[in-house]
Scaffold this motif. Structure first.
Motif, PDB file in Angstrom:
ATOM      1  N   LEU A 119      49.630  51.833  40.235  1.00  0.00           N
ATOM      2  CA  LEU A 119      48.236  51.396  40.152  1.00  0.00           C
ATOM      3  C   LEU A 119      48.133  50.083  39.378  1.00  0.00           C
ATOM      4  CD1 LEU A 119      46.397  54.778  39.448  1.00  0.00           C
ATOM      5  CD2 LEU A 119      46.392  53.461  41.580  1.00  0.00           C
ATOM      6  N   ALA A 120      48.879  49.980  38.276  1.00  0.00           N
ATOM      7  CA  ALA A 120      48.855  48.752  37.488  1.00  0.00           C
ATOM      8  C   ALA A 120      49.429  47.583  38.276  1.00  0.00           C
ATOM      9  CB  ALA A 120      49.630  48.953  36.186  1.00  0.00           C
ATOM     10  N   ALA A 121      50.517  47.823  39.014  1.00  0.00           N
ATOM     11  CA  ALA A 121      51.125  46.746  39.799  1.00  0.00           C
ATOM     12  C   ALA A 121      50.217  46.321  40.946  1.00  0.00           C
ATOM     13  CB  ALA A 121      52.482  47.203  40.335  1.00  0.00           C
ATOM     14  N   GLY A 122      49.628  47.300  41.650  1.00  0.00           N
ATOM     15  CA  GLY A 122      48.738  46.964  42.762  1.00  0.00           C
ATOM     16  C   GLY A 122      47.506  46.200  42.307  1.00  0.00           C
ATOM     17  N   SER A 123      46.883  46.652  41.218  1.00  0.00           N
ATOM     18  CA  SER A 123      45.722  45.933  40.704  1.00  0.00           C
ATOM     19  C   SER A 123      46.134  44.586  40.111  1.00  0.00           C
ATOM     20  CB  SER A 123      45.007  46.775  39.640  1.00  0.00           C
ATOM     21  OG  SER A 123      45.907  47.156  38.612  1.00  0.00           O
ATOM     22  N   GLY A 124      47.372  44.507  39.604  1.00  0.00           N
ATOM     23  CA  GLY A 124      47.870  43.221  39.117  1.00  0.00           C
ATOM     24  C   GLY A 124      47.997  42.200  40.230  1.00  0.00           C
ATOM     25  N   LEU A 125      48.419  42.655  41.405  1.00  0.00           N
ATOM     26  CA  LEU A 125      48.457  41.762  42.561  1.00  0.00           C
ATOM     27  C   LEU A 125      47.053  41.266  42.912  1.00  0.00           C
ATOM     28  CD1 LEU A 125      51.021  43.586  44.893  1.00  0.00           C
ATOM     29  CD2 LEU A 125      51.323  41.347  43.812  1.00  0.00           C
ATOM     30  N   MET A 177      32.716  45.364  34.539  1.00  0.00           N
ATOM     31  CA  MET A 177      34.097  45.066  34.886  1.00  0.00           C
ATOM     32  C   MET A 177      34.371  45.486  36.316  1.00  0.00           C
ATOM     33  SD  MET A 177      36.452  45.846  31.548  1.00  0.00           S
ATOM     34  CE  MET A 177      36.047  47.584  31.455  1.00  0.00           C
ATOM     35  N   PRO A 178      35.015  44.625  37.110  1.00  0.00           N
ATOM     36  CA  PRO A 178      35.381  45.025  38.477  1.00  0.00           C
ATOM     37  C   PRO A 178      36.331  46.217  38.454  1.00  0.00           C
ATOM     38  CG  PRO A 178      35.609  42.648  38.164  1.00  0.00           C
ATOM     39  CD  PRO A 178      35.382  43.246  36.807  1.00  0.00           C
ATOM     40  N   LEU A 179      36.268  47.014  39.506  1.00  0.00           N
ATOM     41  CA  LEU A 179      37.100  48.208  39.582  1.00  0.00           C
ATOM     42  C   LEU A 179      38.592  47.893  39.438  1.00  0.00           C
ATOM     43  CD1 LEU A 179      37.362  51.239  40.018  1.00  0.00           C
ATOM     44  CD2 LEU A 179      37.324  50.815  42.501  1.00  0.00           C
ATOM     45  N   PRO A 180      39.137  46.846  40.088  1.00  0.00           N
ATOM     46  CA  PRO A 180      40.572  46.563  39.911  1.00  0.00           C
ATOM     47  C   PRO A 180      40.960  46.277  38.460  1.00  0.00           C
ATOM     48  CG  PRO A 180      39.723  45.407  41.824  1.00  0.00           C
ATOM     49  CD  PRO A 180      38.538  45.963  41.101  1.00  0.00           C
ATOM     50  N   VAL A 181      40.041  45.676  37.687  1.00  0.00           N
ATOM     51  CA  VAL A 181      40.331  45.424  36.280  1.00  0.00           C
ATOM     52  C   VAL A 181      40.431  46.744  35.518  1.00  0.00           C
ATOM     53  CG1 VAL A 181      39.469  44.385  34.149  1.00  0.00           C
ATOM     54  CG2 VAL A 181      39.245  43.156  36.321  1.00  0.00           C
ATOM     55  N   VAL A 182      39.490  47.646  35.780  1.00  0.00           N
ATOM     56  CA  VAL A 182      39.517  48.962  35.135  1.00  0.00           C
ATOM     57  C   VAL A 182      40.794  49.706  35.521  1.00  0.00           C
ATOM     58  CG1 VAL A 182      38.358  51.183  34.935  1.00  0.00           C
ATOM     59  CG2 VAL A 182      37.004  49.079  35.067  1.00  0.00           C
ATOM     60  N   VAL A 183      41.141  49.677  36.801  1.00  0.00           N
ATOM     61  CA  VAL A 183      42.360  50.347  37.271  1.00  0.00           C
ATOM     62  C   VAL A 183      43.592  49.758  36.591  1.00  0.00           C
ATOM     63  CG1 VAL A 183      43.837  50.744  39.280  1.00  0.00           C
ATOM     64  CG2 VAL A 183      41.361  51.018  39.484  1.00  0.00           C
ATOM     65  N   HIS A 184      43.616  48.439  36.442  1.00  0.00           N
ATOM     66  CA  HIS A 184      44.769  47.778  35.826  1.00  0.00           C
ATOM     67  C   HIS A 184      44.908  48.185  34.361  1.00  0.00           C
ATOM     68  CE1 HIS A 184      47.914  44.759  35.566  1.00  0.00           C
ATOM     69  NE2 HIS A 184      47.362  44.310  34.449  1.00  0.00           N
ATOM     70  N   VAL A 185      43.800  48.190  33.635  1.00  0.00           N
ATOM     71  CA  VAL A 185      43.840  48.539  32.217  1.00  0.00           C
ATOM     72  C   VAL A 185      44.257  50.002  32.037  1.00  0.00           C
ATOM     73  CG1 VAL A 185      42.438  48.850  30.142  1.00  0.00           C
ATOM     74  CG2 VAL A 185      42.176  46.785  31.533  1.00  0.00           C
ATOM     75  N   VAL A 186      43.647  50.897  32.805  1.00  0.00           N
ATOM     76  CA  VAL A 186      43.967  52.319  32.677  1.00  0.00           C
ATOM     77  C   VAL A 186      45.408  52.586  33.111  1.00  0.00           C
ATOM     78  CG1 VAL A 186      43.413  54.633  33.518  1.00  0.00           C
ATOM     79  CG2 VAL A 186      41.570  53.038  32.953  1.00  0.00           C
ATOM     80  N   GLY A 187      45.801  52.034  34.259  1.00  0.00           N
ATOM     81  CA  GLY A 187      47.160  52.248  34.740  1.00  0.00           C
ATOM     82  C   GLY A 187      48.210  51.724  33.781  1.00  0.00           C
ATOM     83  N   ALA A 188      47.990  50.513  33.258  1.00  0.00           N
ATOM     84  CA  ALA A 188      48.953  49.930  32.323  1.00  0.00           C
ATOM     85  C   ALA A 188      49.023  50.735  31.032  1.00  0.00           C
ATOM     86  CB  ALA A 188      48.571  48.480  32.026  1.00  0.00           C
ATOM     87  N   LEU A 233      44.591  46.602  24.721  1.00  0.00           N
ATOM     88  CA  LEU A 233      43.354  46.870  24.004  1.00  0.00           C
ATOM     89  C   LEU A 233      42.566  45.585  23.760  1.00  0.00           C
ATOM     90  CD1 LEU A 233      44.615  49.517  21.406  1.00  0.00           C
ATOM     91  CD2 LEU A 233      43.332  49.904  23.515  1.00  0.00           C
ATOM     92  N   ALA A 234      43.265  44.508  23.421  1.00  0.00           N
ATOM     93  CA  ALA A 234      42.572  43.242  23.180  1.00  0.00           C
ATOM     94  C   ALA A 234      41.892  42.741  24.451  1.00  0.00           C
ATOM     95  CB  ALA A 234      43.565  42.203  22.661  1.00  0.00           C
ATOM     96  N   ASN A 235      42.587  42.839  25.577  1.00  0.00           N
ATOM     97  CA  ASN A 235      42.013  42.385  26.842  1.00  0.00           C
ATOM     98  C   ASN A 235      40.842  43.273  27.266  1.00  0.00           C
ATOM     99  OD1 ASN A 235      42.041  40.672  29.237  1.00  0.00           O
ATOM    100  ND2 ASN A 235      42.807  42.457  30.323  1.00  0.00           N
ATOM    101  N   ALA A 236      40.988  44.587  27.040  1.00  0.00           N
ATOM    102  CA  ALA A 236      39.906  45.495  27.405  1.00  0.00           C
ATOM    103  C   ALA A 236      38.652  45.211  26.585  1.00  0.00           C
ATOM    104  CB  ALA A 236      40.355  46.936  27.206  1.00  0.00           C
ATOM    105  N   LEU A 237      38.825  45.012  25.275  1.00  0.00           N
ATOM    106  CA  LEU A 237      37.677  44.710  24.427  1.00  0.00           C
ATOM    107  C   LEU A 237      37.027  43.385  24.813  1.00  0.00           C
ATOM    108  CD1 LEU A 237      39.074  45.829  20.938  1.00  0.00           C
ATOM    109  CD2 LEU A 237      37.340  46.990  22.319  1.00  0.00           C
ATOM    110  N   ARG A 238      37.853  42.408  25.148  1.00  0.00           N
ATOM    111  CA  ARG A 238      37.311  41.103  25.546  1.00  0.00           C
ATOM    112  C   ARG A 238      36.498  41.219  26.819  1.00  0.00           C
ATOM    113  NH1 ARG A 238      38.808  36.987  28.928  1.00  0.00           N
ATOM    114  NH2 ARG A 238      40.658  38.136  29.576  1.00  0.00           N
TER     115      ARG A 238
END
Length: 231
Positions: free
Chosen positions: A108-114, A61-72, A37-42
């Motif tokens: 999804l979180a792991a792939g976007s994390g890469l 926000m780039p799509l991979p960032v959104v995917v990472h936040v939602v997936g995580a 939540l802190a990272n998403a708000l930032r």
């Protein structure tokens, strides 16, 4: 004169124990959502600032960032609920459905994390990049191995791999503390930041292995092995 002790009726569990079963999932969800939540708000604030300062530049926000936040987020919430043994017993179908959704969210979180590891490479040290790469790949590998184990009906192995995957997923939460306290002691050099981030994942994996090895099923299997060896 005899004294009798009242016992709960068979099949009825005390309300205290039922409530206690939700303490672990609730704590894990709260712990895991703090950095998300802190990272998403930032990032939302940064995106809004970029849009205001340079209209027409396509801020956001780039799509991979959104995917990472939602997936995580989905993985942390659904993954934590799997730790409620009573809920698994009462809602087995829910456990299977939620498990599949959690697996997809984790991948999804792991792939976007890469992707994020490579995207932030210019701003991070090579060691931190390596740690992020290993964490994302390790989480994806644990998810795949856990999925294969449940397909083979190997429940203890499935449980172990999913616990390890969840430990990777909670790395950012532990890093909030390793960085907050560690930076005061070791400073903010590139090497210190990398090692403190790595310590977050390492601590979680150590705790995960301790949980896996103290599981009742493992103790039962060891006792059975000893009995078979004596026979």
């Amino acid at each position: 004169m005899s004294l009798t002790t009242s016992h709960p009726a068979p099949g009825v569990r005390p309300a205290r124990r039922r409530g206690a079963g939700w303490l672990l999932p609730t704590g894990l969800i709260a712990f895991g959502l703090i950095p998300i939540l802190a990272n998403a708000l930032r990032r939302v604030a940064l995106a809004a600032g970029a849009a205001d300062s340079s209209a027409g530049d396509g801020g956001g926000m780039p799509l991979p960032v959104v995917v990472h936040v939602v997936g995580a987020t989905v993985f942390v919430v659904l993954g934590a609920l799997q730790f409620s043994a009573g809920f698994r017993r009462r809602r087995p179908s829910w456990h299977r459905i939620a498990g599949r959704v959690a697996i997809l969210a984790a991948l999804l979180a792991a792939g976007s994390g890469l992707w994020l590891a490579f995207a932030t490479l210019p701003d991070s040290s090579p060691l931190l990049f390596l740690f992020r790469l290993l964490a994302a790949a390790g989480m994806a590998l644990c998810i795949v191995l856990g999925f294969l184990a449940i397909r083979q009906r190997r429940l203890p192995r499935h449980r172990a791999w999913m616990i390890r995957a969840f430990a990777f997923g909670l790395g950012a939460a532990t890093q909030v503390f390793t960085l907050a306290f560690g930076e005061e002691i070791f400073g903010t050099s590139g090497l210190s930041i990398a090692l403190l981030n790595g310590a977050g994942w390492a601590i979680n994996l150590i705790v995960a292995e301790w949980i896996i090895r103290r599981a009742p099923g493992r103790a039962v299997r060891r006792a059975a092995d000893k009995t078979g060896a004596r026979a």
